[in-house]
Motif scaffolding. Structure first.
Motif, PDB file in Angstrom:
ATOM      1  N   THR A 268       0.828  -1.207   0.000  1.00 27.44           N
ATOM      2  CA  THR A 268       0.000   0.000   0.000  1.00 27.44           C
ATOM      3  C   THR A 268       0.860   1.253   0.000  1.00 27.44           C
ATOM      4  OG1 THR A 268      -1.712   1.211   1.246  1.00 27.44           O
ATOM      5  CG2 THR A 268      -0.143  -0.093   2.533  1.00 27.44           C
ATOM      6  N   PRO A 269       0.348   2.347  -0.582  1.00 26.75           N
ATOM      7  CA  PRO A 269       1.075   3.617  -0.495  1.00 26.75           C
ATOM      8  C   PRO A 269       0.846   4.339   0.829  1.00 26.75           C
ATOM      9  CG  PRO A 269      -0.906   3.908  -1.806  1.00 26.75           C
ATOM     10  CD  PRO A 269      -0.819   2.439  -1.488  1.00 26.75           C
ATOM     11  N   ARG A 270      -0.071   3.861   1.643  1.00 33.03           N
ATOM     12  CA  ARG A 270      -0.416   4.549   2.895  1.00 33.03           C
ATOM     13  C   ARG A 270       0.637   4.329   3.969  1.00 33.03           C
ATOM     14  NH1 ARG A 270      -5.359   2.587   0.933  1.00 33.03           N
ATOM     15  NH2 ARG A 270      -6.857   4.251   0.496  1.00 33.03           N
ATOM     16  N   TYR A 271       0.700   5.284   4.894  1.00 32.43           N
ATOM     17  CA  TYR A 271       1.557   5.156   6.071  1.00 32.43           C
ATOM     18  C   TYR A 271       0.984   4.069   6.967  1.00 32.43           C
ATOM     19  CZ  TYR A 271       3.957   6.387  10.420  1.00 32.43           C
ATOM     20  OH  TYR A 271       4.704   6.340  11.575  1.00 32.43           O
ATOM     21  N   ILE A 272       1.830   3.144   7.407  1.00 32.89           N
ATOM     22  CA  ILE A 272       1.382   2.030   8.240  1.00 32.89           C
ATOM     23  C   ILE A 272       1.492   2.400   9.710  1.00 32.89           C
ATOM     24  CG2 ILE A 272       1.789  -0.355   8.914  1.00 32.89           C
ATOM     25  CD1 ILE A 272       0.577   0.008   6.114  1.00 32.89           C
ATOM     26  N   GLU A 273       0.370   2.272  10.410  1.00 34.04           N
ATOM     27  CA  GLU A 273       0.321   2.498  11.850  1.00 34.04           C
ATOM     28  C   GLU A 273       0.204   1.139  12.530  1.00 34.04           C
ATOM     29  OE1 GLU A 273      -2.438   4.778  15.212  1.00 34.04           O
ATOM     30  OE2 GLU A 273      -2.997   4.852  13.087  1.00 34.04           O
ATOM     31  N   PRO A 274       1.241   0.684  13.226  1.00 38.71           N
ATOM     32  CA  PRO A 274       1.139  -0.624  13.890  1.00 38.71           C
ATOM     33  C   PRO A 274       0.119  -0.592  15.028  1.00 38.71           C
ATOM     34  CG  PRO A 274       3.152   0.496  14.573  1.00 38.71           C
ATOM     35  CD  PRO A 274       2.545   1.335  13.476  1.00 38.71           C
ATOM     36  N   GLU A 275      -0.409  -1.770  15.333  1.00 34.43           N
ATOM     37  CA  GLU A 275      -1.401  -1.856  16.390  1.00 34.43           C
ATOM     38  C   GLU A 275      -0.786  -1.556  17.757  1.00 34.43           C
ATOM     39  OE1 GLU A 275      -3.619  -5.447  16.272  1.00 34.43           O
ATOM     40  OE2 GLU A 275      -4.341  -5.098  14.240  1.00 34.43           O
ATOM     41  N   ARG A 276      -1.640  -1.079  18.659  1.00 38.71           N
ATOM     42  CA  ARG A 276      -1.214  -0.780  20.029  1.00 38.71           C
ATOM     43  C   ARG A 276      -1.404  -2.003  20.906  1.00 38.71           C
ATOM     44  NH1 ARG A 276       0.350   3.106  16.951  1.00 38.71           N
ATOM     45  NH2 ARG A 276       0.218   5.224  17.746  1.00 38.71           N
ATOM     46  N   ILE A 357      -3.459 -10.208  13.380  1.00 37.83           N
ATOM     47  CA  ILE A 357      -2.949  -8.832  13.401  1.00 37.83           C
ATOM     48  C   ILE A 357      -2.672  -8.339  11.984  1.00 37.83           C
ATOM     49  CG2 ILE A 357      -0.959  -7.429  14.117  1.00 37.83           C
ATOM     50  CD1 ILE A 357      -0.894  -9.176  16.686  1.00 37.83           C
ATOM     51  N   PHE A 358      -2.128  -9.220  11.142  1.00 36.89           N
ATOM     52  CA  PHE A 358      -1.895  -8.854   9.740  1.00 36.89           C
ATOM     53  C   PHE A 358      -3.223  -8.556   9.039  1.00 36.89           C
ATOM     54  CE2 PHE A 358      -1.550 -10.127   5.251  1.00 36.89           C
ATOM     55  CZ  PHE A 358      -0.548  -9.262   4.826  1.00 36.89           C
ATOM     56  N   ALA A 359      -4.218  -9.425   9.228  1.00 31.46           N
ATOM     57  CA  ALA A 359      -5.521  -9.210   8.590  1.00 31.46           C
ATOM     58  C   ALA A 359      -6.179  -7.926   9.088  1.00 31.46           C
ATOM     59  CB  ALA A 359      -6.425 -10.409   8.848  1.00 31.46           C
ATOM     60  N   ALA A 360      -6.033  -7.627  10.397  1.00 30.84           N
ATOM     61  CA  ALA A 360      -6.584  -6.382  10.935  1.00 30.84           C
ATOM     62  C   ALA A 360      -5.916  -5.177  10.296  1.00 30.84           C
ATOM     63  CB  ALA A 360      -6.404  -6.349  12.453  1.00 30.84           C
ATOM     64  N   GLY A 361      -4.576  -5.206  10.181  1.00 27.99           N
ATOM     65  CA  GLY A 361      -3.866  -4.102   9.539  1.00 27.99           C
ATOM     66  C   GLY A 361      -4.235  -3.965   8.079  1.00 27.99           C
ATOM     67  N   PHE A 362      -4.439  -5.091   7.392  1.00 23.53           N
ATOM     68  CA  PHE A 362      -4.842  -5.083   5.973  1.00 23.53           C
ATOM     69  C   PHE A 362      -6.168  -4.348   5.807  1.00 23.53           C
ATOM     70  CE2 PHE A 362      -6.464  -6.866   2.042  1.00 23.53           C
ATOM     71  CZ  PHE A 362      -5.339  -7.061   1.260  1.00 23.53           C
ATOM     72  N   LYS A 363      -7.103  -4.630   6.731  1.00 22.95           N
ATOM     73  CA  LYS A 363      -8.419  -3.999   6.645  1.00 22.95           C
ATOM     74  C   LYS A 363      -8.383  -2.555   7.134  1.00 22.95           C
ATOM     75  CE  LYS A 363     -13.215  -5.378   7.092  1.00 22.95           C
ATOM     76  NZ  LYS A 363     -14.093  -6.529   7.419  1.00 22.95           N
ATOM     77  N   ASP A 364      -7.674  -2.294   8.241  1.00 21.41           N
ATOM     78  CA  ASP A 364      -7.645  -0.951   8.822  1.00 21.41           C
ATOM     79  C   ASP A 364      -6.963   0.058   7.904  1.00 21.41           C
ATOM     80  OD1 ASP A 364      -8.907  -2.042  11.003  1.00 21.41           O
ATOM     81  OD2 ASP A 364      -7.098  -2.167  12.242  1.00 21.41           O
ATOM     82  N   HIS A 365      -6.033  -0.401   7.060  1.00 24.71           N
ATOM     83  CA  HIS A 365      -5.346   0.496   6.122  1.00 24.71           C
ATOM     84  C   HIS A 365      -5.959   0.460   4.723  1.00 24.71           C
ATOM     85  CE1 HIS A 365      -2.306   0.035   9.343  1.00 24.71           C
ATOM     86  NE2 HIS A 365      -1.981   1.265   9.025  1.00 24.71           N
ATOM     87  N   ARG A 366      -7.110  -0.203   4.609  1.00 24.14           N
ATOM     88  CA  ARG A 366      -7.878  -0.245   3.362  1.00 24.14           C
ATOM     89  C   ARG A 366      -7.011  -0.697   2.180  1.00 24.14           C
ATOM     90  NH1 ARG A 366      -8.794   4.766   5.284  1.00 24.14           N
ATOM     91  NH2 ARG A 366      -8.150   5.784   3.369  1.00 24.14           N
ATOM     92  N   ILE A 367      -6.261  -1.764   2.398  1.00 26.32           N
ATOM     93  CA  ILE A 367      -5.383  -2.269   1.339  1.00 26.32           C
ATOM     94  C   ILE A 367      -6.184  -2.989   0.261  1.00 26.32           C
ATOM     95  CG2 ILE A 367      -3.477  -3.868   0.867  1.00 26.32           C
ATOM     96  CD1 ILE A 367      -2.372  -3.163   3.626  1.00 26.32           C
ATOM     97  N   GLY A 368      -7.232  -3.689   0.645  1.00 28.88           N
ATOM     98  CA  GLY A 368      -8.040  -4.410  -0.330  1.00 28.88           C
ATOM     99  C   GLY A 368      -9.101  -5.233   0.362  1.00 28.88           C
TER     100      GLY A 368
END
Length: 556
Positions: A268-276, A357-368
């Motif tokens: 993704t071109p978006r900035y990645i924010e890791p989970e807390r 956690i990977f799937a959550a980040g995939f969805k939270d950053h609107r990758i696809g």
């Protein structure tokens, strides 16, 4: 007792001689749907197991006198999945492979199967349970390893044990190659699927091209995030992805949280924010954090960020600490996007912990979009620590305020617990992954062709999500004119505007002509004595950010 908690992170690892042993049957059963009905098929055999009529493709109808679905449900009730879909998936996955270090042993000494052969005739076969010790994979990281990465694991160890046993039984060439290369201390690439790409991590990745309606698409399957080195993991994914078509990419994947979160940036071109991540507020957890604020015993481990909020809980009464990232945000954005086509993620209820956690980040950053072979992921978004690791972390660098309650367990027994829960980011900021999991955008049920072949129908359904979506490929080429600083040419497609930065400073907006833009570094660099700069190009379609590429450029 442990299974009744329905938490795969909270587990008891049995002592020797159970630890490391696996009870198994020489075949594997998978489920598919036919006219809405569940069917159970033998998909793999070890050697010449069974009578001549017992071959891949036969339908199993009964297990020890029970209908096969009832047998799967019975085994599912003995599992610790966080939701019904996860327990059922684990009941099926462990039907013929049962690690004894973590799970309950088989209830009988043998299994009698009733099945329909290739001609539809009813047959019967009895097979005794077998026992072996598959060992551990060379890439695996253990929760009690003396390194900071051991504190960043998110792992369903029961499924990981089954995965290792399946590799030894059904992909022995991969297991032999990994063992040989571990002894030799070097890696070579190998193809682990017919027509696939050669990979240096054959027990972790499988990559190939898929043809669909005259177009080619890329497919990367992630067997596990349980690796010792996150940078090596991400680097190999990038190497494979760059060899695949840019029409679209699919992935299927717990393990090292660093690996899961650092991988997101590639897509993704978006900035990645890791989970807390949050600790439960307790005196013992406070002692551990104080012991390892910039730890000298575990170089790189710094739990100091959590100290203040745990101390404040005495006054506030808060149950959980404040949340801070486990993965360094800088590492999550260090290399940036490296695959420039549309992406869809395939998950199932066995996806747990780091994969959650990977799937959550995939969805939270609107990758696809996300397709689920089941109604939910495993719902295990937490960081798991072992009893042995807790023992070591309670050893202070100075005089401790609290003595350690963690005593050695006999004969290699161990406990594992969820020590930090993770919270989602972006539009879902603050939501838990633990217990809730990730709900896919579409639920898909495997077909007979999927379980007998190479998931062709599943991949076709995934590709339908990608058809009509544009790729935004981008690359940089550097020219070195005589007596001048370099010129960077940016080649793009389906991009209206590029915002360019040099060493983090925006220098100009570019409007590509015939897909090419130029940056004259002579005009924008102030420090001409620097040896290297980082050029970043963000591409927009209208006002929407669609692509980003970052490259280092040598100035001399």
């Amino acid at each position: 007792t442990f299974n009744s908690l329905r938490d795969l992170h909270t587990s008891y690892r049995l002592p020797r001689p159970f630890r490391g042993k696996v009870a198994w049957l020489p075949f594997f059963i998978e489920e598919y749907r036919e006219r809405g009905q569940r069917k159970y098929m033998v998909t793999r055999l070890v050697g010449d197991a069974g009578p001549a009529s017992f071959r891949p493709g036969v339908e199993v109808t009964h297990w020890n006198g029970m209908q096969i679905q009832q047998a799967v449900n019975h085994n599912a009730e003995r599992q610790a999945g966080s939701n019904e879909a996860a327990r059922y998936a684990r009941g099926l996955n462990s039907l013929t492979i049962r690690p004894l270090g973590r799970g309950l042993p088989p209830e009988g000494e043998w299994v009698t199967l009733h099945y329909l052969d290739a001609q539809g005739e009813k047959r019967e076969w009895t097979q005794a349970w077998l026992l072996f010790e598959p060992g551990t994979g060379p890439a695996q990281l253990q929760p009690d390893d003396l390194r900071k990465e051991a504190s960043a694991l998110g792992l369903d160890d029961h499924t990981e044990d089954i995965q290792q046993a399946k590799k030894v039984l059904y992909a022995p060439a991969v297991a032999r190659r990994e063992s040989r290369e571990m002894l030799q201390g070097k890696r070579t690439a190998m193809r682990n699927v017919t027509g696939g790409l050669a990979t240096y991590l054959p027990g972790i990745f499988q990559a190939r091209t898929v043809n669909y309606d005259g177009e080619q698409y890329g497919f990367i399957r992630i067997f596990s995030f349980n690796v010792a080195n996150a940078d090596e993991f991400v680097g190999e994914f990038v190497r494979l992805a760059e060899q695949l078509p840019d029409n679209g990419l699919r992935g299927n994947g717990g393990g090292l949280i660093y690996a899961a979160e650092q991988l997101l940036q590639v897509l993704t071109p978006r900035y990645i924010e890791p989970e807390r991540a949050q600790f439960i507020n307790s005196a013992i957890n406070l002692q551990i954090c104080r012991n390892h604020a910039r730890s000298t015993r575990f170089p790189g481990l710094d739990l100091g960020k959590w100290i203040a909020s745990i101390e404040q809980s005495v006054e506030t009464g808060a149950t959980f600490s404040l949340g801070y990232p486990i993965t360094d945000p800088a590492r999550c954005n260090e290399i940036g996007q490296r695959y420039f086509g549309p992406v869809v993620l395939i998950v199932d209820p066995l996806c747990y912990s780091a994969t959650d956690i990977f799937a959550a980040g995939f969805k939270d950053h609107r990758i696809g979009p996300i397709i689920g072979v089941g109604e939910n992921t495993g719902a295990g978004g937490a960081n798991v620590w072992s009893h042995a690791l807790l023992q070591r972390l309670m050893l202070p660098d100075r005089v401790a305020d609290i003595s350690s309650p963690y005593q050695s367990l006999p004969r290699g027994a161990d406990l594992r617990v969820a020590i930090r829960r993770t919270l989602r980011v972006g539009e879902n900021a603050g939501d838990m992954v633990e217990d809730l999991g990730i709900v896919p955008d579409r639920v898909y049920h495997l077909t007979r062709a999927d379980v007998l072949g190479r998931n062709g129908d599943l991949l076709g359904a995934s590709i339908e999500f990608l058809k009509g979506k544009q790729a935004h490929p981008i690359r940089m080429a550097t020219e070195h004119p005589r007596n001048r600083l370099p010129v960077v040419k940016i080649h793009t497609r389906n991009v209206d505007r590029i915002d360019a930065t040099v060493d983090g400073r925006q220098v100009q907006s570019l409007y590509p002509r015939r897909g090419v833009s130029r940056i004259e570094l002579e005009d924008v660099i102030r420090d001409v004595h620097a040896d290297k700069v980082v050029v970043e190009a963000k591409g927009y379609q209208g006002e929407q950010l669609v692509v980003c590429r970052r490259e280092g450029v040598d100035l001399h």
